[in-house]
Write a protein that holds these residues in place. Structure first.
Motif, PDB file in Angstrom:
ATOM      1  N   MET A  88     -11.223 -89.029  -4.160  1.00 14.72           N
ATOM      2  CA  MET A  88     -11.786 -87.731  -3.786  1.00 14.72           C
ATOM      3  C   MET A  88     -12.413 -87.055  -5.010  1.00 14.72           C
ATOM      4  O   MET A  88     -11.785 -86.979  -6.064  1.00 14.72           O
ATOM      5  N   GLU A  89     -13.641 -86.593  -4.875  1.00 12.25           N
ATOM      6  CA  GLU A  89     -14.303 -85.895  -5.976  1.00 12.25           C
ATOM      7  C   GLU A  89     -13.790 -84.464  -6.067  1.00 12.25           C
ATOM      8  O   GLU A  89     -13.485 -83.838  -5.061  1.00 12.25           O
ATOM      9  N   ASP A  90     -13.705 -83.972  -7.292  1.00 13.85           N
ATOM     10  CA  ASP A  90     -13.300 -82.585  -7.457  1.00 13.85           C
ATOM     11  C   ASP A  90     -14.525 -81.684  -7.389  1.00 13.85           C
ATOM     12  O   ASP A  90     -15.661 -82.142  -7.550  1.00 13.85           O
ATOM     13  N   VAL A  91     -14.283 -80.411  -7.152  1.00 13.61           N
ATOM     14  CA  VAL A  91     -15.363 -79.423  -7.149  1.00 13.61           C
ATOM     15  C   VAL A  91     -15.251 -78.615  -8.429  1.00 13.61           C
ATOM     16  O   VAL A  91     -14.189 -78.559  -9.055  1.00 13.61           O
ATOM     17  N   PRO A  92     -16.330 -77.985  -8.877  1.00  9.27           N
ATOM     18  CA  PRO A  92     -16.307 -77.318 -10.184  1.00  9.27           C
ATOM     19  C   PRO A  92     -15.597 -75.967 -10.201  1.00  9.27           C
ATOM     20  O   PRO A  92     -15.760 -75.150  -9.306  1.00  9.27           O
ATOM     21  N   ALA A  93     -14.814 -75.786 -11.256  1.00 13.34           N
ATOM     22  CA  ALA A  93     -14.323 -74.457 -11.598  1.00 13.34           C
ATOM     23  C   ALA A  93     -15.251 -73.885 -12.674  1.00 13.34           C
ATOM     24  O   ALA A  93     -15.304 -72.683 -12.902  1.00 13.34           O
ATOM     25  N   PHE A  94     -15.979 -74.806 -13.324  1.00 13.37           N
ATOM     26  CA  PHE A  94     -16.999 -74.444 -14.312  1.00 13.37           C
ATOM     27  C   PHE A  94     -17.977 -75.605 -14.401  1.00 13.37           C
ATOM     28  O   PHE A  94     -17.592 -76.766 -14.378  1.00 13.37           O
ATOM     29  N   TYR A  95     -19.261 -75.274 -14.495  1.00 13.36           N
ATOM     30  CA  TYR A  95     -20.272 -76.316 -14.682  1.00 13.36           C
ATOM     31  C   TYR A  95     -21.460 -75.725 -15.417  1.00 13.36           C
ATOM     32  O   TYR A  95     -21.944 -74.635 -15.079  1.00 13.36           O
ATOM     33  N   ALA A  96     -21.922 -76.442 -16.425  1.00 10.91           N
ATOM     34  CA  ALA A  96     -23.103 -76.002 -17.166  1.00 10.91           C
ATOM     35  C   ALA A  96     -23.840 -77.210 -17.724  1.00 10.91           C
ATOM     36  O   ALA A  96     -23.250 -78.265 -17.963  1.00 10.91           O
ATOM     37  N   CYS A  97     -25.129 -77.046 -17.915  1.00 15.09           N
ATOM     38  CA  CYS A  97     -25.945 -78.018 -18.633  1.00 15.09           C
ATOM     39  C   CYS A  97     -26.419 -77.349 -19.913  1.00 15.09           C
ATOM     40  O   CYS A  97     -27.089 -76.305 -19.868  1.00 15.09           O
ATOM     41  N   VAL A  98     -26.063 -77.902 -21.047  1.00 17.61           N
ATOM     42  CA  VAL A  98     -26.414 -77.309 -22.330  1.00 17.61           C
ATOM     43  C   VAL A  98     -26.986 -78.380 -23.239  1.00 17.61           C
ATOM     44  O   VAL A  98     -26.324 -79.383 -23.524  1.00 17.61           O
ATOM     45  N   ASN A  99     -28.239 -78.179 -23.654  1.00 19.08           N
ATOM     46  CA  ASN A  99     -28.893 -79.142 -24.547  1.00 19.08           C
ATOM     47  C   ASN A  99     -28.830 -80.570 -23.998  1.00 19.08           C
ATOM     48  O   ASN A  99     -28.587 -81.525 -24.727  1.00 19.08           O
ATOM     49  N   GLY A 100     -29.048 -80.699 -22.695  1.00 19.61           N
ATOM     50  CA  GLY A 100     -29.059 -82.012 -22.073  1.00 19.61           C
ATOM     51  C   GLY A 100     -27.687 -82.600 -21.801  1.00 19.61           C
ATOM     52  O   GLY A 100     -27.579 -83.749 -21.358  1.00 19.61           O
ATOM     53  N   LYS A 101     -26.629 -81.836 -22.056  1.00 16.56           N
ATOM     54  CA  LYS A 101     -25.272 -82.327 -21.863  1.00 16.56           C
ATOM     55  C   LYS A 101     -24.575 -81.555 -20.755  1.00 16.56           C
ATOM     56  O   LYS A 101     -24.609 -80.333 -20.719  1.00 16.56           O
ATOM     57  N   GLU A 102     -23.930 -82.296 -19.835  1.00 20.84           N
ATOM     58  CA  GLU A 102     -23.189 -81.664 -18.755  1.00 20.84           C
ATOM     59  C   GLU A 102     -21.778 -81.300 -19.207  1.00 20.84           C
ATOM     60  O   GLU A 102     -21.117 -82.079 -19.897  1.00 20.84           O
ATOM     61  N   VAL A 103     -21.338 -80.118 -18.808  1.00 21.88           N
ATOM     62  CA  VAL A 103     -19.967 -79.681 -19.066  1.00 21.88           C
ATOM     63  C   VAL A 103     -19.353 -79.345 -17.712  1.00 21.88           C
ATOM     64  O   VAL A 103     -19.780 -78.403 -17.050  1.00 21.88           O
ATOM     65  N   PHE A 104     -18.378 -80.144 -17.293  1.00 17.37           N
ATOM     66  CA  PHE A 104     -17.772 -79.989 -15.966  1.00 17.37           C
ATOM     67  C   PHE A 104     -16.268 -79.818 -16.113  1.00 17.37           C
ATOM     68  O   PHE A 104     -15.606 -80.578 -16.822  1.00 17.37           O
ATOM     69  N   GLU A 105     -15.742 -78.807 -15.427  1.00 14.15           N
ATOM     70  CA  GLU A 105     -14.295 -78.608 -15.357  1.00 14.15           C
ATOM     71  C   GLU A 105     -13.911 -78.526 -13.882  1.00 14.15           C
ATOM     72  O   GLU A 105     -14.409 -77.668 -13.150  1.00 14.15           O
ATOM     73  N   GLY A 106     -13.050 -79.430 -13.436  1.00 14.04           N
ATOM     74  CA  GLY A 106     -12.666 -79.482 -12.038  1.00 14.04           C
ATOM     75  C   GLY A 106     -11.712 -78.362 -11.648  1.00 14.04           C
ATOM     76  O   GLY A 106     -10.925 -77.871 -12.476  1.00 14.04           O
ATOM     77  N   LEU A 107     -11.762 -77.979 -10.382  1.00  8.56           N
ATOM     78  CA  LEU A 107     -10.932 -76.885  -9.881  1.00  8.56           C
ATOM     79  C   LEU A 107      -9.447 -77.207  -9.968  1.00  8.56           C
ATOM     80  O   LEU A 107      -8.640 -76.359 -10.368  1.00  8.56           O
ATOM     81  N   LYS A 108      -9.062 -78.417  -9.606  1.00 14.87           N
ATOM     82  CA  LYS A 108      -7.652 -78.780  -9.689  1.00 14.87           C
ATOM     83  C   LYS A 108      -7.176 -78.760 -11.133  1.00 14.87           C
ATOM     84  O   LYS A 108      -6.103 -78.211 -11.435  1.00 14.87           O
ATOM     85  N   ASP A 109      -7.951 -79.345 -12.038  1.00 15.08           N
ATOM     86  CA  ASP A 109      -7.561 -79.381 -13.447  1.00 15.08           C
ATOM     87  C   ASP A 109      -7.395 -77.976 -14.014  1.00 15.08           C
ATOM     88  O   ASP A 109      -6.422 -77.682 -14.716  1.00 15.08           O
ATOM     89  N   HIS A 110      -8.379 -77.100 -13.715  1.00 16.57           N
ATOM     90  CA  HIS A 110      -8.303 -75.748 -14.255  1.00 16.57           C
ATOM     91  C   HIS A 110      -7.108 -74.981 -13.680  1.00 16.57           C
ATOM     92  O   HIS A 110      -6.419 -74.256 -14.402  1.00 16.57           O
TER      93      HIS A 110
END
Length: 255
Positions: free
Chosen positions: A1-23
């Motif tokens: 099962m894929e997680d959904v984002p608690a945070f997501y950003a693209c910065v300088n070509g790099k994705e930053v993803f934090e899952g809802l369960k993890d957070h």
């Protein structure tokens, strides 16, 4: 099962993803690591954990997930998801789970609703348009009932009624809610900083996101409890991770 984002950003070509369960797990674990003594003394350890795992459920709303899909299809450039007023939907979810929460319901509802209180008011949030709960990803592994709440919308009448009831319900519970809200807000900030910057090894540009650099309040709060971010970060993260099983055990007791 894929997680959904608690945070997501693209910065300088790099994705930053934090899952809802993890957070959510990390927020609860941070709280136990930093505030266990106070929470146990006040008998608030379990309601704090329940509030922590529910506080960001509203981030899994339809508008956010649609925007997330759109961003993922585009070239990664400086942009991030906004989760404005997610606490309203989180509070509505807490209301739907009131039977499972039992005697902790009032404290959890108020804490979930108010963990961003300094940023915005309830009435302002209802002017922003519809919030509709979508799939919650891996968080449903902790709270299976959340799968049944897809399509849930916050009710202005109900939320205002519940807040008024919470204010008048019991002075003892209101005081407990204030305490849990304060600890939740701080644990949320610490968990966000650790998850988005350290665990993801991201290099967010200064000013792009508030979690790029811990606030003085967060830093001092950690230092008051004997933790120095520069010197103790690995030990701190190890301690936080070691509390996750305790969090899961408490959650499973209710759900």
């Amino acid at each position: 099962m894929e997680d959904v984002p608690a945070f997501y950003a693209c910065v300088n070509g790099k994705e930053v993803f934090e899952g809802l369960k993890d957070h959510s797990l990390r927020t609860a674990s941070v709280g136990l690591t930093l505030f266990e003594r106070e929470l146990e003394r006040l008998g608030l350890l379990e309601p704090f954990v329940l509030a922590a795992v529910l506080h960001d459920v509203g981030k899994a709303n339809k508008m956010v997930l649609e925007k997330f899909k759109k961003i993922k299809l585009e070239e990664c450039k400086d942009q991030k998801l906004s989760f404005a007023c997610h606490e309203l939907l989180s509070a509505q979810a807490a209301w739907e789970l009131r039977k499972e929460l039992g005697s902790h319901y009032w404290v959890v509802l108020y804490s979930v609703l108010r963990h961003h209180h300094a940023m915005r008011g309830i009435k302002d949030c209802f002017k922003k348009g519809d919030l509709v709960l979508d799939r919650v990803g891996k968080l449903s592994e902790l709270i299976p009932r959340l799968e049944e709440l897809k399509g849930l919308k916050p009710s202005k009448t109900l939320i205002e009624h519940e807040v008024e009831n919470a204010m008048a319900h019991s002075m003892k519970e209101l005081k407990e809610a204030y305490v849990v809200t304060g600890f939740l807000s701080l644990a949320d900030s610490v968990a966000a900083y650790l998850g988005r910057v350290i665990l993801t090894n991201s290099n967010l540009e200064q000013g792009f996101d508030s979690s790029n650099k811990p606030s003085r309040f967060v830093r001092l709060s950690l230092e008051e409890r004997g933790w120095n971010l520069e010197k103790d970060i690995e030990k701190l993260m190890e301690e936080i991770r070691s509390r996750e099983n305790e969090v899961i055990k408490i959650v499973k007791k209710y759900f």
